[in-house]
Design an enzyme around this catalytic site. Sequence first.
Site, PDB file in Angstrom:
ATOM      1  N   HIS A  95       0.848  -1.208   0.000  1.00  0.00           N
ATOM      2  CA  HIS A  95       0.000   0.000   0.000  1.00  0.00           C
ATOM      3  C   HIS A  95       0.877   1.249   0.000  1.00  0.00           C
ATOM      4  CE1 HIS A  95      -3.898  -1.954   0.567  1.00  0.00           C
ATOM      5  NE2 HIS A  95      -3.198  -2.868   1.203  1.00  0.00           N
ATOM      6  N   GLU A 141      -7.248 -10.276   3.285  1.00  0.00           N
ATOM      7  CA  GLU A 141      -6.839 -11.281   4.280  1.00  0.00           C
ATOM      8  C   GLU A 141      -8.044 -12.111   4.744  1.00  0.00           C
ATOM      9  OE1 GLU A 141      -4.743  -9.774   7.761  1.00  0.00           O
ATOM     10  OE2 GLU A 141      -5.479 -11.463   8.925  1.00  0.00           O
ATOM     11  N   THR A 165      -5.432  -9.960  11.395  1.00  0.00           N
ATOM     12  CA  THR A 165      -4.164  -9.573  12.036  1.00  0.00           C
ATOM     13  C   THR A 165      -4.071  -8.076  12.343  1.00  0.00           C
ATOM     14  OG1 THR A 165      -3.167  -9.394   9.845  1.00  0.00           O
ATOM     15  CG2 THR A 165      -2.766 -11.443  11.044  1.00  0.00           C
ATOM     16  N   CYS A 182      -1.619  -8.818  14.967  1.00  0.00           N
ATOM     17  CA  CYS A 182      -0.174  -8.648  14.780  1.00  0.00           C
ATOM     18  C   CYS A 182       0.326  -7.447  15.589  1.00  0.00           C
ATOM     19  CB  CYS A 182       0.092  -8.425  13.296  1.00  0.00           C
ATOM     20  SG  CYS A 182       1.823  -8.083  12.972  1.00  0.00           S
TER      21      CYS A 182
END
Length: 283
Positions: free
Chosen positions: A41, A128, A168, A196
Amino acid sequence: MNVIRAKVLGFCFGVRRAVELAEDALSEAGGVVYSLGPLIHNESALAQLEKKGLCTISENNLDTIPNGSTVIIRAHGVSPKVTAALEEKGCKIIDATCPRVKASQKMVERYTNQNDYVIITGDKNHGEMKGIAGFAGKNFYQIQNQEEAAALEPTSSQKENVILMSQTTFSVTEFAKIEEICRKKFSNIAVMNTICPATSERQSALLELCKKVEGILVVGGKNSANTRRLYELAAANCPIAAHIQNAGQIPQEFFSLQTIGLTAGASTPDWIIQEVEESLQKA
Ligand code: SF4
């Protein structure tokens, strides 16, 4: 002028790995390498890879990829159906799925296969989540917020084994609230921490930095959600803050400051951070 970098900034492990795998594939293939969705990105980083032959294709347009091509799967991962379709076309697959995402995919596959009731929090339209959903069996529920958690209606058998996990990059605070709702609903729930730490680590490092500087520059793509969140945090905790994509966008007022803090989103490459730092030092 004194420029201080945040202790943690820029590429996370998963994005760095995906970009390095793409670079290797591009030099090996010597031609076009297809990516299913934008590999990173960050417009400048993507433009550099595209110049070398990276071609971004939507997962919905797999049929436009010529048979036998080299295809890189980005850090978000894909569903097994997409992998199978590429294999059928004889494509060489470079799997850059982040190991953290891969762990979530395996978890969903294992638990739903043993008939557990799996709830995952996240954005249903995110790559995802779409990829993870492809690994799920029947008792799989995707929820985006507390309202959807409150609306879950378990049957008595589903109350036995319930697994709660998340995308995540989901918000830690929103996940905690959803966990509270689910714990009241389900007697036997196991909560898996699949968020994450890359985002929270960058945010904590930025908060530390805000205490030491007059202004903060947040470097990263305008389409990068984690970069935008860093900017919001900087704006709330430092008198002067700006979100820039490259050195050419440094606002004039920063050149008259004595101490500037520098941070960058998880998809900002090192060379862009370096260019920003050098422009400030040169002034
Ligand atoms: S943010 Fe975390 S899960 Fe996502 S790519 Fe980076 S390291 Fe992997």
